[in-house]
Structure formats: structure tokens, C-alpha cells
Write an enzyme that holds these catalytic residues in place. Structure first.
Site, PDB file in Angstrom:
ATOM      1  N   CYS A 147      -4.760  19.795  35.644  1.00  7.95           N
ATOM      2  CA  CYS A 147      -5.493  20.869  35.271  1.00  7.95           C
ATOM      3  C   CYS A 147      -6.236  21.841  36.357  1.00  7.95           C
ATOM      4  CB  CYS A 147      -6.822  20.312  34.597  1.00  7.95           C
ATOM      5  SG  CYS A 147      -5.498  19.440  33.030  1.00  7.95           S
ATOM      6  N   PHE A 180      -3.561  17.508  24.527  1.00  8.86           N
ATOM      7  CA  PHE A 180      -2.571  18.328  25.631  1.00  8.86           C
ATOM      8  C   PHE A 180      -1.645  19.050  24.588  1.00  8.86           C
ATOM      9  CE2 PHE A 180      -4.528  15.367  28.270  1.00  8.86           C
ATOM     10  CZ  PHE A 180      -4.936  16.098  29.374  1.00  8.86           C
ATOM     11  N   ASN A 213      -5.476  21.736  25.566  1.00  5.94           N
ATOM     12  CA  ASN A 213      -5.561  21.631  26.921  1.00  5.94           C
ATOM     13  C   ASN A 213      -4.124  21.755  27.476  1.00  5.94           C
ATOM     14  OD1 ASN A 213      -5.701  20.916  29.617  1.00  5.94           O
ATOM     15  ND2 ASN A 213      -6.992  19.182  29.341  1.00  5.94           N
ATOM     16  N   HIS A 234     -12.089  26.284  32.417  1.00  3.09           N
ATOM     17  CA  HIS A 234     -10.748  25.387  32.107  1.00  3.09           C
ATOM     18  C   HIS A 234     -11.503  24.406  30.918  1.00  3.09           C
ATOM     19  CE1 HIS A 234      -7.594  22.437  31.483  1.00  3.09           C
ATOM     20  NE2 HIS A 234      -8.330  21.705  31.903  1.00  3.09           N
TER      21      HIS A 234
HETATM   22  C1  LIG Z   1       1.447  19.000  20.200  1.00  4.27           C
HETATM   23  C2  LIG Z   1       0.918  18.087  21.528  1.00  4.27           C
HETATM   24  C3  LIG Z   1       1.625  16.813  22.138  1.00  4.27           C
HETATM   25  C4  LIG Z   1       0.696  16.140  23.102  1.00  4.27           C
HETATM   26  C5  LIG Z   1       1.634  15.358  24.093  1.00  4.27           C
HETATM   27  C6  LIG Z   1       0.715  14.542  24.870  1.00  4.27           C
HETATM   28  C7  LIG Z   1       1.334  14.130  26.085  1.00  4.27           C
HETATM   29  C8  LIG Z   1      -0.025  13.851  27.134  1.00  4.27           C
HETATM   30  C9  LIG Z   1       0.210  14.774  28.474  1.00  4.27           C
HETATM   31  C10 LIG Z   1      -0.799  14.470  29.297  1.00  4.27           C
HETATM   32  C11 LIG Z   1      -0.651  15.384  30.424  1.00  4.27           C
HETATM   33  C12 LIG Z   1      -2.042  14.807  31.459  1.00  4.27           C
HETATM   34  C13 LIG Z   1      -2.151  15.558  32.362  1.00  4.27           C
HETATM   35  C14 LIG Z   1      -3.081  15.050  33.085  1.00  4.27           C
HETATM   36  C15 LIG Z   1      -4.026  16.046  33.596  1.00  4.27           C
HETATM   37  C16 LIG Z   1      -5.433  15.803  33.617  1.00  4.27           C
HETATM   38  C17 LIG Z   1      -6.293  17.139  34.078  1.00  4.27           C
HETATM   39  C18 LIG Z   1      -7.403  17.208  32.809  1.00  4.27           C
HETATM   40  O1  LIG Z   1      -7.602  18.257  32.135  1.00  4.27           O
HETATM   41  S1  LIG Z   1      -8.686  16.376  32.911  1.00  4.27           S
HETATM   42  C19 LIG Z   1      -9.035  16.126  31.065  1.00  4.27           C
HETATM   43  C20 LIG Z   1     -10.152  16.699  30.659  1.00  4.27           C
HETATM   44  N1  LIG Z   1     -10.485  16.231  29.385  1.00  4.27           N
HETATM   45  C21 LIG Z   1     -11.485  15.043  28.981  1.00  4.27           C
HETATM   46  O2  LIG Z   1     -11.933  14.411  30.081  1.00  4.27           O
HETATM   47  C22 LIG Z   1     -11.713  15.169  27.749  1.00  4.27           C
HETATM   48  C23 LIG Z   1     -13.173  15.184  27.573  1.00  4.27           C
HETATM   49  N2  LIG Z   1     -13.671  14.664  26.270  1.00  4.27           N
HETATM   50  C24 LIG Z   1     -13.825  15.295  25.140  1.00  4.27           C
HETATM   51  O3  LIG Z   1     -13.381  16.390  25.021  1.00  4.27           O
HETATM   52  C25 LIG Z   1     -14.360  14.450  23.921  1.00  4.27           C
HETATM   53  O4  LIG Z   1     -14.658  13.017  24.326  1.00  4.27           O
HETATM   54  C26 LIG Z   1     -13.524  13.961  22.671  1.00  4.27           C
HETATM   55  C27 LIG Z   1     -13.033  15.291  22.190  1.00  4.27           C
HETATM   56  C28 LIG Z   1     -12.038  13.479  23.446  1.00  4.27           C
HETATM   57  C29 LIG Z   1     -14.020  13.252  21.849  1.00  4.27           C
HETATM   58  O5  LIG Z   1     -15.143  13.962  21.285  1.00  4.27           O
HETATM   59  P1  LIG Z   1     -16.636  12.946  21.547  1.00  4.27           P
HETATM   60  O6  LIG Z   1     -17.972  14.075  21.182  1.00  4.27           O
HETATM   61  O7  LIG Z   1     -17.047  12.251  22.878  1.00  4.27           O
HETATM   62  O8  LIG Z   1     -16.675  12.162  20.351  1.00  4.27           O
HETATM   63  P2  LIG Z   1     -17.039  10.287  20.456  1.00  4.27           P
HETATM   64  O9  LIG Z   1     -18.043  10.145  21.337  1.00  4.27           O
HETATM   65  O10 LIG Z   1     -17.239  10.125  18.832  1.00  4.27           O
HETATM   66  O11 LIG Z   1     -15.647   9.666  20.662  1.00  4.27           O
HETATM   67  C30 LIG Z   1     -14.508   9.621  19.976  1.00  4.27           C
HETATM   68  C31 LIG Z   1     -13.545   8.859  20.486  1.00  4.27           C
HETATM   69  O12 LIG Z   1     -13.027   9.389  21.745  1.00  4.27           O
HETATM   70  C32 LIG Z   1     -12.682   8.410  22.693  1.00  4.27           C
HETATM   71  N3  LIG Z   1     -13.012   8.954  23.983  1.00  4.27           N
HETATM   72  C33 LIG Z   1     -13.852   9.866  24.585  1.00  4.27           C
HETATM   73  N4  LIG Z   1     -13.428  10.003  25.917  1.00  4.27           N
HETATM   74  C34 LIG Z   1     -12.074   9.213  26.040  1.00  4.27           C
HETATM   75  C35 LIG Z   1     -11.322   8.798  27.281  1.00  4.27           C
HETATM   76  N5  LIG Z   1     -11.525   9.372  28.369  1.00  4.27           N
HETATM   77  N6  LIG Z   1     -10.342   8.174  27.150  1.00  4.27           N
HETATM   78  C36 LIG Z   1     -10.013   7.255  25.979  1.00  4.27           C
HETATM   79  N7  LIG Z   1     -10.883   7.540  24.810  1.00  4.27           N
HETATM   80  C37 LIG Z   1     -11.711   8.543  24.924  1.00  4.27           C
HETATM   81  C38 LIG Z   1     -14.137   7.506  22.423  1.00  4.27           C
HETATM   82  O13 LIG Z   1     -14.049   6.273  22.862  1.00  4.27           O
HETATM   83  C39 LIG Z   1     -14.238   7.400  20.958  1.00  4.27           C
HETATM   84  O14 LIG Z   1     -13.519   6.399  20.539  1.00  4.27           O
HETATM   85  P3  LIG Z   1     -13.586   5.479  18.883  1.00  4.27           P
HETATM   86  O15 LIG Z   1     -14.964   5.113  19.508  1.00  4.27           O
HETATM   87  O16 LIG Z   1     -13.749   6.585  17.786  1.00  4.27           O
HETATM   88  O17 LIG Z   1     -12.526   4.625  19.151  1.00  4.27           O
END
Ligand SMILES: CCCCCCCCCCCCCCCCCC(=O)SCCNC(=O)CCNC(=O)[C@H](O)C(C)(C)COP(=O)(O)OP(=O)(O)OC[C@H]1O[C@@H](n2cnc3c(N)ncnc32)[C@H](O)[C@@H]1OP(=O)(O)O
Length: 396
Positions: free
Chosen positions: A168, A219, A341, A308
Site C-alpha cells: 500500500c 481489497f 483498498n 491512503h
Molecule cells: C472484490 C475484491 C476481492 C478481494 C480479494 C482479496 C484478496 C486479498 C488481497 C490482499 C492483498 C494484500 C496486500 C497487503 C498490503 C497491505 C497494505 C495495507 O493496506 S495495510 C492494510 C491496512 N488496513 C487495515 O489495517 C485494516 C484496518 N482495520 C479496519 O479498518 C477495521 O478494523 C475493520 C473495518 C476491519 C473492522 O472495523 P472495526 O470498527 O474495527 O470493527 P470491530 O472492532 O467490530 O471488528 C470487526 C471484526 O474485524 C476483525 N479485525 C479487525 N482487524 C483485523 C485484522 N487486522 N485482522 C483480522 N481481523 C481483524 C475483528 O477481530 C472483528 O472480528 P469479530 O470479533 O467480529 O469476529
């Protein structure tokens, strides 16, 4: 007979541009398949034959609802997945097939974005002197930059640089390098192209892989292109954003918080749940250092912002620590909502959105002259660029 030989200092001064690098054209592109975020959990668990994994589906649904995303685009569609059913299995040796598809699709998507950026710039593609191409899908040489140069008919003397796996922060890094090239090579016109398709990292659901479920929620695929140059030619080129200062900062001790790795099954990635907080704790220092270097005391609410949108929580944390007013991150939130993203490409979409918003500004509305672009990725790396928007952009 002849003149005295120039000194090295004189030669160097003649080689350098007089003014700062500026963005002279922007273009973006996405693949045709668009999936609404509300439909994504049903779609993903159906096409990967994972309907029985009800807990994981419920988790993906929860994250999608909180993602701030309305829709995303993707190259990988049901037909392609039917032809490559092993793509859903993280352990199957599918890297060759993924790279075959990406090697064609990534530069083609970049070419669509670049053609728009070149048209926006207003000069012929053959006048591009440098090309910087960034992707996490490039695992082959000659790589995407070579293919893109030939798709666009660039000059054989174009000077190419390939950035791989910057994730990113690839867009931020490319723009900073382009600034250096443009300011240090009089007359240089640099094409920056970032192109990402998630196919290289698409897997089916699997217990114990929370990163995969997070990735599935966030993503999307897209390509962004920008032309950068200094000393714009009057009546031909129009500076959209001048680039006043650029820096890169690495947050110590965070090597393991965002990572990407190519293996036989494609690309694996890890994104820790500490990322929003880590960025929130570190962005203000980068901003203070950047404006100190310019000798300016900036008030954050007096700037325009191109952050970003790595995830909704990242924007929320940054907005909170900087005390930003509602709407200051509107361009980033809009791009997150409409495209997800798209890794390094995303900041180029945000710049394009900011430009659009400036052009349609309301009668009498005063727009910030100075602004900031920030991008984040593995490292954890923070790219900071201080931008200046000339009046010519403001819908006059
Ligand atoms: C059509 C598209 C097709 C898609 C294909 C996909 C293929 C993927 C390809 C990927 C390429 C990868 C490239 C990597 C590059 C990285 C560079 C970056 O952007 S760096 C990226 C930068 N981006 C970020 O770092 C994402 C930033 N985070 C956020 O924006 C928010 O935390 C949120 C939107 C994910 C959730 O909203 P929030 O208000 O926090 O809500 P809650 O607190 O209620 O939690 C809800 C649930 O989310 C869970 N959870 C949270 N975090 C994580 C985690 N890291 N890990 C796991 N789980 C996570 C949490 O445990 C909970 O689970 P549960 O208890 O319900 O079971």
C-alpha cells in the site's frame, strides 16, 4: 574557437529543473466486474464452495458491514475461477498460473489508466522520458514496466524503474521517486503507473486465517497513473498539484505488523489488528517534521488531505489524533467506499477525487492551498508528501 569547458557545477545546474515537480495529469481504471459489498460474503462463500463455514461467513459479513466500503472491482470472475479451481486452495502450487494471468492483466489495466493520464496531460506518449511501475503482482522479468512501455508506444529510450511488493505504500514511493527524477533531469516527464489485481492473493476461506477474511473484506483491483514533471510548458501543461516536500518514515519494531510473501500458492499476507493504532500514534510526528523542514507551522484543518484509505479504522484514528473536522478525509472515504483498498494504487484515486472536488467547488468557497498525501504499507512505512494546489485547478 570554442568556449571554455563548463564546470561540473554549471553542468549540474543546467541539468536540473528550475521549479518543483508537479502532477500534470491523472488517470484511473478498474476491471469490469463490480461486486457490491453487501453481496460479497454470499458471493465469496458460494464461488469457493465454503457455505458450510458459517462462522467464517458471519465474521466476513461483520467486517464488510463495518468496512465503509460500498463496492469493489475485481479481475478474477467466476469464469476464471471455474477454469482455475485450485486458486481457492492456499496450499495448491498455483503460483505459475496466477503469475501468467497477472503478467498480462496488470500492465493492460495500467495501460488503460495511463492512456487517460496522458490524455489529461495533453502531450504525446513518446515525450515521456521515465516510467515507474509499481505492483505486488510482478514476479517475472522482463516485467510489467516493459510490457506497459510497449502497450503505450513509449520511446525505446524511456528510463524504466520497477517497484515490487511495496503494497500500500507503492503509490507514495513511486510519486516521491518521480519527484526526484523530474527535479533532477530538466525536461523529464515521468509516468507513474500503479496496478494491482488481488488474484495473486485470492484464497478460499480457512479456519485460523483471519488475515484472509480481513483481506476478502477490504481489497479491490485498480490501476492509477500520473504524469509528473517540473517547469510546465505554458498553454500546454497545467500543474494540478505541486510537490513541495517528500519523506519516508519507518516505524521501529513493526516489521511483523504488515507483511507480504510470495510462495508456491500465491501471495500470503498478514495485517495485524494494531495497524490503525500504530499509524494513529505516528502520523503526526511525520507531518510536524515535514512542515518543520519547510519552515511552516501548519494547522491541520487548514490543509487538504489525501490519506491512503487502508481501512475505515485507519481513517478514523488519523482523523481523531489530528483533530480533523468532518469532511476533511472525504476524498479518502469516498474512494474507500467506491473501490475498496486497492493497495498502492489507492492514493492516486484519492488525488484524482480531490482534483475533481476542487474543480466543482461551490461559489465563493475558499479551498486550502496546501495539503498532504500520506500512504502506508509493510515496514511499517509511512510516505508523506506535502502538496500545493495552484489556483488554476480551482474551477476558474
Ligand atoms: C472484490 C475484491 C476481492 C478481494 C480479494 C482479496 C484478496 C486479498 C488481497 C490482499 C492483498 C494484500 C496486500 C497487503 C498490503 C497491505 C497494505 C495495507 O493496506 S495495510 C492494510 C491496512 N488496513 C487495515 O489495517 C485494516 C484496518 N482495520 C479496519 O479498518 C477495521 O478494523 C475493520 C473495518 C476491519 C473492522 O472495523 P472495526 O470498527 O474495527 O470493527 P470491530 O472492532 O467490530 O471488528 C470487526 C471484526 O474485524 C476483525 N479485525 C479487525 N482487524 C483485523 C485484522 N487486522 N485482522 C483480522 N481481523 C481483524 C475483528 O477481530 C472483528 O472480528 P469479530 O470479533 O467480529 O469476529
Amino acid at each position: 574557437m570554442g568556449s571554455a569547458p563548463a564546470t561540473v557545477g554549471e553542468i549540474r545546474r543546467a541539468q536540473r529543473a528550475d521549479g518543483p515537480a508537479a502532477v500534470l495529469g491523472i488517470g484511473t481504471a478498474n476491471p469490469p466486474t463490480c461486486i457490491a459489498q453487501d453481496d460479497y460474503p454470499d458471493y465469496y462463500f458460494r464461488v469457493t464452495n465454503g457455505e458450510h463455514l458459517t462462522d467464517l461467513k458471519a465474521k466476513l459479513t461483520r467486517i464488510c458491514k463495518k468496512s465503509g466500503i460500498r463496492q469493489r472491482y475485481m479481475h478474477l470472475n467466476e469464469d476464471l475461477l471455474a477454469a482455475h479451481p485450485d486458486f481457492t486452495d492456499r496450499k495448491s502450487p498455483s503460483l505459475d498460473a496466477r503469475v501468467d494471468i497477472a503478467s498480462a492483466a496488470v500492465p493492460e489495466l495500467a495501460a488503460s489508466a495511463a492512456a487517460k493520464a496522458i490524455a489529461d496531460w495533453g502531450r504525446p506518449a513518446t515525450e515521456i522520458t521515465h516510467l515507474i511501475f509499481s505492483t505486488y503482482s510482478g514476479a517475472r522479468a522482463p516485467s510489467g514496466d516493459r510490457r506497459l512501455a510497449s502497450l503505450l508506444g513509449l520511446s525505446p529510450t524511456v528510463s524504466r524503474t520497477m517497484l515490487n511488493l511495496h503494497g500500500c505504500y507503492g503509490g507514495g514511493r513511486s510519486l516521491q521517486l518521480a519527484k526526484e527524477l523530474a527535479e533532477n533531469n530538466r525536461g523529464a516527464r515521468v509516468l507513474v503507473a500503479c496496478s494491482e489485481i488481488t488474484l495473486i492473493a485470492f484464497y478460499g476461506p480457512e479456519g485460523g486465517c483471519p488475515d484472509n477474511i480481513l483481506g476478502q473484506a477490504l481489497f479491490g483491483d485498480g490501476s492509477g497513473a500520473v504524469i509528473i514533471g517540473a517547469d510546465p510548458v505554458s498553454n500546454v501543461e497545467r500543474p494540478l498539484f505541486e510537490m513541495a516536500f517528500a519523506s519516508q518514515t519507518t516505524i521501529p519494531g513493526t516489521e511483523d505488523d504488515i507483511s507480504m510473501e510470495i510462495n508456491k500458492g500465491g501471495m500470503e499476507y498478514h495485517i495485524s489488528n494494531k495497524v490503525p493504532r500504530l499509524l494513529g500514534c505516528n502520523v503526526e510526528r511525520c507531518l510536524i517534521d515535514a512542515f518543520d523542514a519547510l519552515g511552516v507551522r501548519a494547522k491541520w484543518n487548514d490543509l487538504f488531505w489525501a490519506i491512503h484509505p487502508g481501512g475505515r479504522a485507519i481513517l478514523d484514528h488519523i482523523e481523531e489524533v489530528l483533530g480533523l473536522d468532518d469532511g476533511k478525509l472525504a476524498a479518502s472515504r469516498h474512494v474507500l467506499s467506491e473501490f475498496g483498498n486497492m493497495s498502492g494504487t489507492t492514493v492516486i484515486f484519492v488525488l484524482d477525487e480531490l482534483r475533481r472536488r476542487r474543480v466543482v467547488k461551490k461559489e465563493g468557497e475558499a479551498l486550502p492551498e496546501w495539503g498532504v498525501m500520506m500512504a502506508f504499507g509493510p515496514g511499517i512505512t509511512i510516505e508523506t508528501l506535502v502538496l500545493h494546489a495552484p489556483d488554476s485547478l480551482d474551477g476558474n
